[in-house]
Scaffold this motif. Sequence first.
Motif, PDB file in Angstrom:
ATOM      1  N   GLU A 124       0.824  -1.219   0.000  1.00 52.36           N
ATOM      2  CA  GLU A 124       0.000   0.000   0.000  1.00 52.36           C
ATOM      3  C   GLU A 124       0.856   1.267   0.000  1.00 52.36           C
ATOM      4  O   GLU A 124       0.446   2.301  -0.511  1.00 52.36           O
ATOM      5  CB  GLU A 124      -0.895   0.016   1.248  1.00 52.36           C
ATOM      6  CG  GLU A 124      -1.902  -1.115   1.318  1.00 52.36           C
ATOM      7  CD  GLU A 124      -1.255  -2.473   1.582  1.00 52.36           C
ATOM      8  OE1 GLU A 124      -0.302  -2.548   2.371  1.00 52.36           O
ATOM      9  OE2 GLU A 124      -1.705  -3.455   0.971  1.00 52.36           O
ATOM     10  N   PHE A 158       2.273   6.024  -1.415  1.00 49.73           N
ATOM     11  CA  PHE A 158       2.662   7.135  -0.543  1.00 49.73           C
ATOM     12  C   PHE A 158       4.177   7.342  -0.527  1.00 49.73           C
ATOM     13  O   PHE A 158       4.813   7.188   0.515  1.00 49.73           O
ATOM     14  CB  PHE A 158       2.152   6.881   0.879  1.00 49.73           C
ATOM     15  CG  PHE A 158       0.647   6.792   0.984  1.00 49.73           C
ATOM     16  CD1 PHE A 158      -0.121   7.936   1.150  1.00 49.73           C
ATOM     17  CD2 PHE A 158       0.000   5.564   0.910  1.00 49.73           C
ATOM     18  CE1 PHE A 158      -1.503   7.854   1.244  1.00 49.73           C
ATOM     19  CE2 PHE A 158      -1.382   5.471   0.994  1.00 49.73           C
ATOM     20  CZ  PHE A 158      -2.141   6.623   1.169  1.00 49.73           C
ATOM     21  N   LEU A 218      -3.381   2.276   4.955  1.00 54.37           N
ATOM     22  CA  LEU A 218      -4.020   2.699   3.701  1.00 54.37           C
ATOM     23  C   LEU A 218      -5.266   3.549   3.969  1.00 54.37           C
ATOM     24  O   LEU A 218      -5.438   4.643   3.417  1.00 54.37           O
ATOM     25  CB  LEU A 218      -4.408   1.456   2.899  1.00 54.37           C
ATOM     26  CG  LEU A 218      -5.214   1.709   1.625  1.00 54.37           C
ATOM     27  CD1 LEU A 218      -4.268   2.034   0.488  1.00 54.37           C
ATOM     28  CD2 LEU A 218      -6.067   0.507   1.256  1.00 54.37           C
ATOM     29  N   ASP A 243      -6.184   5.039   6.735  1.00 55.20           N
ATOM     30  CA  ASP A 243      -5.822   6.266   7.448  1.00 55.20           C
ATOM     31  C   ASP A 243      -5.362   7.341   6.452  1.00 55.20           C
ATOM     32  O   ASP A 243      -5.730   8.508   6.558  1.00 55.20           O
ATOM     33  CB  ASP A 243      -4.662   5.956   8.411  1.00 55.20           C
ATOM     34  CG  ASP A 243      -4.959   6.409   9.822  1.00 55.20           C
ATOM     35  OD1 ASP A 243      -6.050   6.964  10.048  1.00 55.20           O
ATOM     36  OD2 ASP A 243      -4.089   6.221  10.696  1.00 55.20           O
ATOM     37  N   GLY A 244      -4.554   6.909   5.503  1.00 55.67           N
ATOM     38  CA  GLY A 244      -4.054   7.837   4.489  1.00 55.67           C
ATOM     39  C   GLY A 244      -5.179   8.384   3.629  1.00 55.67           C
ATOM     40  O   GLY A 244      -5.221   9.584   3.326  1.00 55.67           O
ATOM     41  N   LEU A 245      -6.116   7.524   3.258  1.00 57.50           N
ATOM     42  CA  LEU A 245      -7.247   7.972   2.443  1.00 57.50           C
ATOM     43  C   LEU A 245      -8.102   8.972   3.217  1.00 57.50           C
ATOM     44  O   LEU A 245      -8.466  10.035   2.699  1.00 57.50           O
ATOM     45  CB  LEU A 245      -8.094   6.766   2.004  1.00 57.50           C
ATOM     46  CG  LEU A 245      -9.404   7.078   1.278  1.00 57.50           C
ATOM     47  CD1 LEU A 245      -9.155   7.869  -0.006  1.00 57.50           C
ATOM     48  CD2 LEU A 245     -10.184   5.797   0.955  1.00 57.50           C
TER      49      LEU A 245
END
Lengths: 169, 457
Positions: free
Chosen positions: A158, A162, B171, B173-175
Amino acid sequence: MQPEAPEYEQSSTARVLPPVQPRKLAKVPFVELADGRLQGVVSSGSDIARVYVSSVEAGSHDYSCSTNNNRPCGGAGSYGTCKHVDALITEAVVQYGLRPVARYLRVELPEEGEPGAWELRRAMNGTLNRTEAAVVFSRFLHHLSYLELPVSTSPMVELNWFPAAGVTA
Amino acid sequence: MLGTHVSALLGAESAGAVEALELVDGFDATLVHGLARLDAERAGAVTALAGAFAASPLGERVAEAAAKVTAGAVAEDALIALAGARTALLGAVHDDLIATLDAAIGRERAAWAGENGKAGEADNLLSGCRAWLAELAIAGWRGVESDLVSGGSQAVEALYAKPDRRGLAVLLDGLAAELTAGSPLSTMAPLPSRRWADLWARGMMLSAADSLPGEPEEVSGRLLVLGLELQEHATVVRAQIHGVLETAAGKRLVRTGVAAGKTDTIVGPQVWSLLAGFPVLLGAVAEKKALELTGMTLLPGGDLVWDEEKAKPGEAVDPFATARLQLGEAVAPSAAPLERHPVRIAEPVFLQGYGHAAGAFVIDGHELPVALDRLPTAGPLTAALVASSTECVGLLRWDGRWFLQPLAVRATVKKATVDVHIGDWAMGPTDPKVAKALAKADAVAVLRERAGRLLRK
Ligand SMILES: [Zn+2]
């Protein structure tokens, strides 16, 4: 600068969050633009176990300041903000930049020249309007809890979405 | 990489990939406006997505899901099927790109030996995530408001308690952070529709199925480091190390990584102290040493599950020598089927003898774009060094086009040759000025003190 659509729209790694600028955290350990407010936590200068929860509402620019135990801050009155709210604004400008903070709070800044935190502060004329400290304080504790997470050695595919952002060349 | 390699890489065109990405874009547009409000065009995009699977084993399930969703019955299982279809399309684009890359640079790749994903077990934690992702899809990014964003936070928080769900937690959390930052989403322009659909679909797949890593093996041998890349968002930082693993069975390209939680205010070289629990790995990276591994777990996708106890620092080995001499002989791993996505492509390469153009290396007249926006402030590698470099170890990546993400360069500074690696500062900055500034404003120490005092009261 506005990114170009559709290149931006069709990129898997389009950047959404602006880079956070480093700042000293001793005085104001937590700042966020959330729930329609600039809000955060300011450490007390005299008592290391005490913190103040300060906020400024977007639009009205009403401010609030109290301890994490919900005791009103003596410095914030109907005549003006306390040093905690002032410190919160100053540090938010360091972290996010002046214009993003002004945009969020809906403050009109002069287009010309190079206004700073002082101009931002002066353009706001809200009054004292106490809000509950508990919500922001618990968000601060949640924020701190990330430092308590165990380290991880699992592969994380994932995180290909990022990549660490550098200074844009 | 030679000019002929770059030319073969950049010149390859695939009609199949273009078509697949058009179907993906069509579906992504439905997520912008919400599956609850499909007009004829967007309903057509959902049907077209399903149509692409007509002849495949997925076909029936996806067609059924598309029929339900276009009829206004947006159920969770239908969304999982559509997310699966989108994932499969991007998986095919990934495979196409990898085939191009392998042919262009002459890379040998092992066939996938693991198993495919299977349906996940019933898990309350995961059902909370699925429900949240379903609500986002129904509302559409334009219709997402702050209550809906924070609606997922409890499910995400609970995920952090499970170490094997860390990737999904990070993932989502980032979104959520990006949805908050983009608000008001009704007017956000431009909106990162492919990115958010990627994150959404990946979240859906992870919370619907276990992506089995396949049968792990225990490996012993020597790990030669090629370089380190840094990945991060507000609440996570991860150092990903790319290297060549030498075992009795031969040479293989592998990755390994270590991650820690952080806050958005911990930035730049401050992040390394969060990873201080890995002195063997990061010490070898910083000091350019090989690592001797004994019985470490290697997953079939090429990921070593790092264990400090199973590694010892070895002799000094120059990563440029590794890149120059070993890269051509190392066999690359295949990605697990559910993990195949163009964003995942990160193939280590070595370049030399190139010229420079704005934001690109020029090899025999072919321009290979260089991602100067991926030089993390945590490390010493700067755009200026890249621009004056003569050799480079980097990762070939693809996001709409091929580009190079530098990990290290050999450059000439004041007539002297210097090697600069992102990982040079993995044990803390070696530049005394940076180290001094860091010591004066140690964000991690301040926040740990605050956490110690306030969290456990
Ligand atoms: Zn106050």
